[in-house]
Design an enzyme around this catalytic site. Structure first.
Site, PDB file in Angstrom:
ATOM      1  N   GLU A 125       0.900  -1.122   0.033  1.00  0.00           N
ATOM      2  CA  GLU A 125      -0.026  -0.006  -0.049  1.00  0.00           C
ATOM      3  C   GLU A 125       0.898   1.158   0.135  1.00  0.00           C
ATOM      4  O   GLU A 125       2.072   1.238   0.576  1.00  0.00           O
ATOM      5  CB  GLU A 125      -0.899   0.011   1.249  1.00  0.00           C
ATOM      6  CG  GLU A 125      -2.233  -0.999   1.100  1.00  0.00           C
ATOM      7  CD  GLU A 125      -3.094  -0.942   2.383  1.00  0.00           C
ATOM      8  OE1 GLU A 125      -2.624   0.000   3.262  1.00  0.00           O
ATOM      9  OE2 GLU A 125      -3.609  -1.675   2.479  1.00  0.00           O
TER      10      GLU A 125
ATOM     11  N   ARG B  29      -2.697   2.612 -25.098  1.00  0.00           N
ATOM     12  CA  ARG B  29      -2.582   1.703 -26.377  1.00  0.00           C
ATOM     13  C   ARG B  29      -3.946   0.902 -26.382  1.00  0.00           C
ATOM     14  O   ARG B  29      -4.348   0.429 -27.503  1.00  0.00           O
ATOM     15  CB  ARG B  29      -1.378   0.528 -26.633  1.00  0.00           C
ATOM     16  CG  ARG B  29      -0.178   1.145 -27.024  1.00  0.00           C
ATOM     17  CD  ARG B  29       0.923   0.576 -27.045  1.00  0.00           C
ATOM     18  NE  ARG B  29       1.643   0.080 -25.621  1.00  0.00           N
ATOM     19  CZ  ARG B  29       2.528  -0.554 -25.304  1.00  0.00           C
ATOM     20  NH1 ARG B  29       3.400  -0.905 -26.371  1.00  0.00           N
ATOM     21  NH2 ARG B  29       3.103  -0.534 -24.022  1.00  0.00           N
TER      22      ARG B  29
ATOM     23  N   LYS C  10       2.953  -3.052 -42.429  1.00  0.00           N
ATOM     24  CA  LYS C  10       3.367  -4.404 -41.559  1.00  0.00           C
ATOM     25  C   LYS C  10       2.225  -5.229 -41.472  1.00  0.00           C
ATOM     26  O   LYS C  10       0.966  -4.704 -41.565  1.00  0.00           O
ATOM     27  CB  LYS C  10       3.332  -4.040 -40.184  1.00  0.00           C
ATOM     28  CG  LYS C  10       4.739  -3.227 -40.140  1.00  0.00           C
ATOM     29  CD  LYS C  10       4.984  -2.884 -38.545  1.00  0.00           C
ATOM     30  CE  LYS C  10       3.959  -2.016 -37.970  1.00  0.00           C
ATOM     31  NZ  LYS C  10       4.454  -1.367 -36.746  1.00  0.00           N
TER      32      LYS C  10
ATOM     33  N   ASP D 208       4.144   2.291 -39.783  1.00  0.00           N
ATOM     34  CA  ASP D 208       2.961   1.611 -40.122  1.00  0.00           C
ATOM     35  C   ASP D 208       1.754   2.642 -40.492  1.00  0.00           C
ATOM     36  O   ASP D 208       2.048   3.953 -40.305  1.00  0.00           O
ATOM     37  CB  ASP D 208       2.427   1.030 -38.966  1.00  0.00           C
ATOM     38  CG  ASP D 208       2.292   1.746 -37.762  1.00  0.00           C
ATOM     39  OD1 ASP D 208       1.671   3.004 -37.578  1.00  0.00           O
ATOM     40  OD2 ASP D 208       2.502   1.184 -36.679  1.00  0.00           O
TER      41      ASP D 208
END
Length: 325
Positions: free
Chosen positions: A47, A104, A201, A178
């Site tokens: 913690e 992401r 890709k 990409d």
């Protein structure tokens, strides 16, 4: 006379978590302030405890924490810091995440998946954040995940001016690794007056970070290629892209990315890559084993400090980038 008037002076206070204290110190130096003394420690069971060692009542608080590894610990610490400020009666809380963790995971690729980037925004809002500030979000729509102002800062001017200042611009070709990075690569092309190439890709849908093939679209023969991306994690994709460019006759490859996540095998891959230089900003701390000649780290602190100043002075953060795109 009704009510009581005060002097109404605003008070900027800068707070740092423990994830990337060097960057916080640089930002504080740029602003000409001291970091607020903070006691932060971990209990035996993991913690986290945080307490500020001076009054923060009525302050405009700026809480800086970059989401580096161990990422979950530092996100939790930032949430606890925000909660402590809210309960100590600050006037406003601006959360600064030079690198936004979970960015992401901004959409569902398959059924039964989370949208974790949205979850992080919800957690920050619930903790008490009024405003977010981040550098080069993985996708621009993440700004819409937070119900409040979001300042999206761009490292492109810093990175592009560095690369453009050390290479003959007539020999430069900007390369998008990409299809998703084409827009950013296009902005690099405009800024440096260089042509654009793209690497197409094909990824393995069943294995993270694995690319099956890479084809170069555009003429790179005899050119100095600048591969641009928002982040480099394990380094596999970008090093494979560099190899593909050399196979097509590139004279040299320079890699430029805002965020050096640099997990796992990244150090070995960068060391063994044929690319001559990797350029990052210090939104994340650079691991010790990656402090090598071919890795250059540029400081993002002046940009963050200027953005903080604009927010505090009710100025325009957008003005920092006018003419940059």
């Amino acid at each position: 006379m009704t009510g009581i008037k005060t002097s109404g002076e605003k008070n900027l206070m800068l707070f740092s978590g423990r994830a990337h204290p060097e960057l916080a110190r640089e930002v504080a130096e740029q602003l000409g302030v001291d970091l607020v003394p903070t006691k932060a420690l971990d209990f035996a069971n993991g913690e986290i405890y945080v307490r500020y060692e001076e009054s923060v009542r009525g302050a405009d608080a700026f809480v800086l924490q970059s989401h580096t590894a161990p990422i979950n610990q530092w996100i939790m610490e930032q949430l606890i810091m925000i909660d402590a400020l809210k309960r100590a009666s600050v006037k406003s809380i601006t959360v600064i995440m030079p690198f936004y963790g979970y960015a992401r995971q901004d959409k569902k690729h398959l059924g039964r998946e989370p949208i974790s980037a949205r979850l992080v925004a919800d957690l920050l809002k619930q903790a008490g954040a009024h405003r977010l500030m981040s550098v080069d979000l993985h996708t621009a729509q993440i700004q819409g995940f937070f119900d409040g102002p979001v300042d999206h800062l761009f490292a492109l001017p810093l990175l592009a001016d560095y690369v453009g200042g050390k290479v003959d611009r007539d020999r430069l070709t900007i390369v998008s690794p990409d299809a998703g990075r084409v827009r950013v690569a296009d902005q690099w092309s405009d800024r440096l007056g260089a042509p654009l190439a793209i690497i197409h890709k094909r990824r393995d849908p069943n294995v993270a970070n694995k690319v099956l093939s890479a084809d170069v679209v555009g003429d790179v023969r005899g050119r100095v290629c600048v591969l641009v991306d928002d982040m480099i994690d394990t380094g596999g994709t970008i090093c494979a892209a560099a190899d593909a460019l050399f196979e097509q006759g590139a004279a040299d490859v320079i890699v430029a990315a805002t965020h050096g996540v640099l997990s796992g095998p990244a150090a070995d891959r960068l060391k063994n890559s044929r690319a001559s230089e990797f350029v990052f900003t210090n939104t994340l701390p650079t691991p010790g084993e990656l402090q090598m000649d071919k890795v250059t780290t540029l400081s993002i602190a002046p940009l963050i400090a200027r953005a903080i100043r604009e927010v505090f002075d009710d100025g325009s953060v957008t003005s920092l980038f006018e003419g940059a795109h």
